[in-house]
Motif scaffolding. Structure first.
Motif: not given
Lengths: 112, 114
Positions: B1-4, B22-25, B103-113
């Motif tokens: 039931d995650t919101a974002v 990708k992001c979904e709300q 605004q409601y936030f998602g948990p984040g995507t940690r990108l390492l290049v």
């Protein structure tokens, strides 16, 4: 450019103390102000908000104060608990659908 | 039931690669956002979509291309990844037509290049 900033990057308190986190903003056109809490490894979590036509709003253990004269916003946390340890951000915008402008964040550390 | 929600949570890749986040709300919101958080924890808006239309496009390299297939989804594609793209990317959503602008936030995507 205009931005929202916080006065202190870190704040350390004892469990049970009251905490006050401050924020100065510079955009007098901002209509809406929000405090977010970000725990390690998580996204910002909404705590409390206030519109520009108010000067105080209370939630559960938290109070936000807005002083438009000096463009100052504060978050008061009563009886701070270890679970309150996080980075706190203030943010402003000019209404629904506009981007949030974030301050730099204050790291709150609560020791028991 | 995650919101974002966002996928993936972690993304490690080589310089020059192309990747998507990708992001979904499921909050019924009509506006979605991408924010970037740098190593000093500073959060800054990148893009915003309202009803699948781009409404905010900050000064972001054109290697970054957002796409919104519908109101509930906002994806971020990044071409030719560079070391400086390493950051945490947060998706958020809100209701533009509503009175409040939370605004409601998602948990984040940690990108390492690398």
């Amino acid at each position: 450019g205009e931005s929202v900033g916080l006065h202190l990057p870190t704040l350390s308190v004892q469990e049970g103390d009251n905490s006050i986190i401050n924020c100065a903003y510079s955009n007098s056109a901002s209509d809406y102000f929000i405090w977010y809490k970000q725990e390690s490894g998580k996204g910002p979590q909404f705590i409390i908000d206030i519109r520009s036509n108010m000067d105080k709003r209370q939630g559960q253990r938290v109070t936000v104060l807005l002083n438009k004269t000096v463009k100052h916003l504060s978050l008061q946390i009563a009886a701070t608990q270890p679970g309150d340890s996080a980075v706190y951000f203030c943010a402003e915008n000019m209404g629904s659908g506009t981007a949030l402008i974030f301050g730099k964040g204050t790291t709150l550390s609560v020791s028991s | 039931d995650t919101a974002v929600s966002q996928t993936p949570k972690y993304l490690v890749t080589q310089m020059g690669n192309d990747k998507s986040i990708k992001c979904e709300q499921n909050l019924g919101h009509d506006t979605m956002y991408w924010y970037k958080q740098d190593s000093k924890k500073f959060l800054k808006i990148m893009f915003s979509y309202n009803n699948k239309e781009l409404i905010i496009n900050e000064t972001v390299p054109n290697r970054f291309s957002p796409k919104s297939p519908d109101k509930a989804h906002l994806n971020l594609h990044i071409n030719s990844l560079e070391l400086g793209d390493s950051a945490v990317y947060f998706c958020a959503s809100s209701l533009k037509s509503g009175r409040v602008a939370t605004q409601y936030f998602g948990p984040g995507t940690r990108l390492l290049v690398l």
